[in-house]
Scaffold this active site. Structure first.
Site, PDB file in Angstrom:
ATOM      1  N   CYS A  43      68.609  32.316  62.721  1.00  0.00           N
ATOM      2  CA  CYS A  43      67.406  33.133  62.929  1.00  0.00           C
ATOM      3  C   CYS A  43      67.491  34.436  62.142  1.00  0.00           C
ATOM      4  CB  CYS A  43      67.206  33.418  64.412  1.00  0.00           C
ATOM      5  SG  CYS A  43      66.748  31.948  65.353  1.00  0.00           S
ATOM      6  N   SER A  92      85.376  13.375  98.424  1.00  0.00           N
ATOM      7  CA  SER A  92      86.800  13.175  98.131  1.00  0.00           C
ATOM      8  C   SER A  92      87.278  11.783  98.502  1.00  0.00           C
ATOM      9  CB  SER A  92      87.637  14.228  98.858  1.00  0.00           C
ATOM     10  OG  SER A  92      87.474  14.118 100.262  1.00  0.00           O
ATOM     11  N   GLU A 131      62.470  33.155  67.638  1.00  0.00           N
ATOM     12  CA  GLU A 131      62.091  33.925  66.467  1.00  0.00           C
ATOM     13  C   GLU A 131      61.263  33.094  65.487  1.00  0.00           C
ATOM     14  OE1 GLU A 131      66.391  35.321  67.401  1.00  0.00           O
ATOM     15  OE2 GLU A 131      65.078  33.601  67.823  1.00  0.00           O
TER      16      GLU A 131
END
Length: 402
Positions: A87, A234, A55
């Site tokens: 905004c 792992s 904006e």
């Protein structure tokens, strides 16, 4: 909703897409400002986290022409002061008379801009092209609503579903154009995830390398930071000489909580709960979410992909199909929790696009992934326990997209 509303909001959605890969952990947002006569006076999009919002960019371009005009915004204007101001205040100061919003902000810290605007006499219309705007902001919306990253599984295969030949060779099943497109997909993601099997078999770099010419006509994502490389390992078996540890981009190695971690992995290792056969995927996503990872790209082979699918943690599938046949060899997808046809993972086509001689398929689960937060699961071997990552295979994993 008028035809003009659709036209301008669609433009705002296209503008928002220019921020993909650069705004995380913020959303992508686009904005179009009209003057009182209905002519476009300014356009903008959110380009990077900490930078001006869409904006503000559009209002700067519009200047005084915004007064008495309209704003089309893909996400509700924020009502929050962070690295930038609200905004909603910027729109009020500019004198905008009408604001058209596609998607309401689900983040309670920033929501409320529409209500503020209405209290000050601004006409606010919401829900214009909401589905299209949500599609473009799917990663951020999933992160906020589900409390975990948005997960994309990418694969490359022949039309009979093979990702490697019987002898394990796979360079190259897909075309240079398709491989270049994969790097664009990486650039739009916050993290690229591979299993230890892929690391041992292919030694991939898992970095973003955008190729000039092959992505012509499509704006390349502009990242503020390198994509995080994640290895699901792992047993802490990633070799010291592995290219994912080359320092070209940050790397996280997810190891089981009881694994013996060698010195070369210590700076990269994060310990996660072990489940039968591997690591708790939900705990992995929770860890990444805590590191502000909004979007994840699963690239590391059929075993890892199958584990994510079994857990219902795949939000999007992107497949690159080459017009070729192998008849034997590694499949693109490993065991995915389907033992009978009634358990099949049904998908819906969202896009089918030629990429060079290949096809890019974008699909999503037919049953939407739950939007409720999913906490890490405890270690368990009982039915219904979290799907492990069976990450110990070191055989052929995937086409060597390094």
């Amino acid at each position: 909703m008028t035809s003009g509303d659709i036209l301008h909001m669609r433009r705002a959605i296209a503008l928002a897409a220019r921020g993909l890969g650069g705004t995380s952990p913020n959303p992508v947002v686009g904005c179009v400002i009209l003057d009182p006569s209905g002519e476009v006076a300014g356009e903008g999009f959110h380009a990077y986290a900490g930078g001006p919002h869409a904006e503000v960019v559009a209002l700067r371009e519009a200047g005084e022409r915004a007064r008495g005009g309209a704003a089309y915004v893909t996400l509700e204007p924020c009502n929050h002061t962070g690295r930038t101001g609200p905004c909603s205040d910027a729109l009020l100061e500019a004198g905008v008379a009408r604001v058209v919003v596609a998607v309401s902000d689900p983040n309670p810290k920033a929501a409320g801009g529409a209500a503020v605007l209405r209290r000050h006499g601004v006409v606010v219309d919401e829900g214009v092209l909401a589905a299209e705007a949500e599609e473009g902001n799917a990663a951020w919306l999933t992160s906020v609503r589900a409390g975990r990253p948005y997960v994309t599984w990418k694969f490359a295969a022949t039309v009979d579903g093979r990702s490697a030949a019987e002898d394990g060779t796979s360079q190259w099943i897909t075309s240079p154009e398709a491989r270049a497109d994969v790097h664009r997909l990486r650039a739009e993601s916050d993290a690229v995830v591979a299993g230890i099997g892929t690391v041992l078999a292919d030694d991939p770099r898992l970095t973003v390398r955008l190729t000039a010419g092959l992505t012509a006509g499509v704006p390349a994502p502009s990242r503020a930071a390198p994509v995080l490389r994640v290895v699901v390992d792992s047993g802490a078996r990633t070799p010291a000489a592995a290219r994912v540890l080359d320092g070209e981009a940050p790397t996280l190695v997810a190891v089981a909580e009881d694994a013996a971690v060698p010195a070369h992995l210590s700076p990269h290792a994060v310990r996660l709960p072990r489940v039968p056969g591997g690591i708790d995927l939900r705990a992995l996503l929770a860890e990444l979410h805590g590191r502000q990872v909004v979007s994840v790209l699963i690239e590391g082979g059929p075993t890892l992909a199958g584990a994510f699918l079994r857990e219902g943690l795949v939000d999007r599938v992107v497949g690159y199909l080459a017009p070729a046949l192998l008849g034997a060899g590694a499949a693109a997808l490993g065991p995915a929790g389907v033992s009978t046809i009634t358990e099949i993972h049904r998908l819906e086509f969202a896009e089918v696009t030629p990429v060079g001689p290949d096809l890019r398929l974008v699909l999503r689960p037919k049953s939407p992934v739950s939007s409720h937060p999913v906490p890490p699961s405890p270690v368990s071997s009982t039915p219904g326990s979290p799907a492990p990552v069976p990450s110990e295979s070191s055989g052929p994993q995937s086409p060597k997209e390094s």
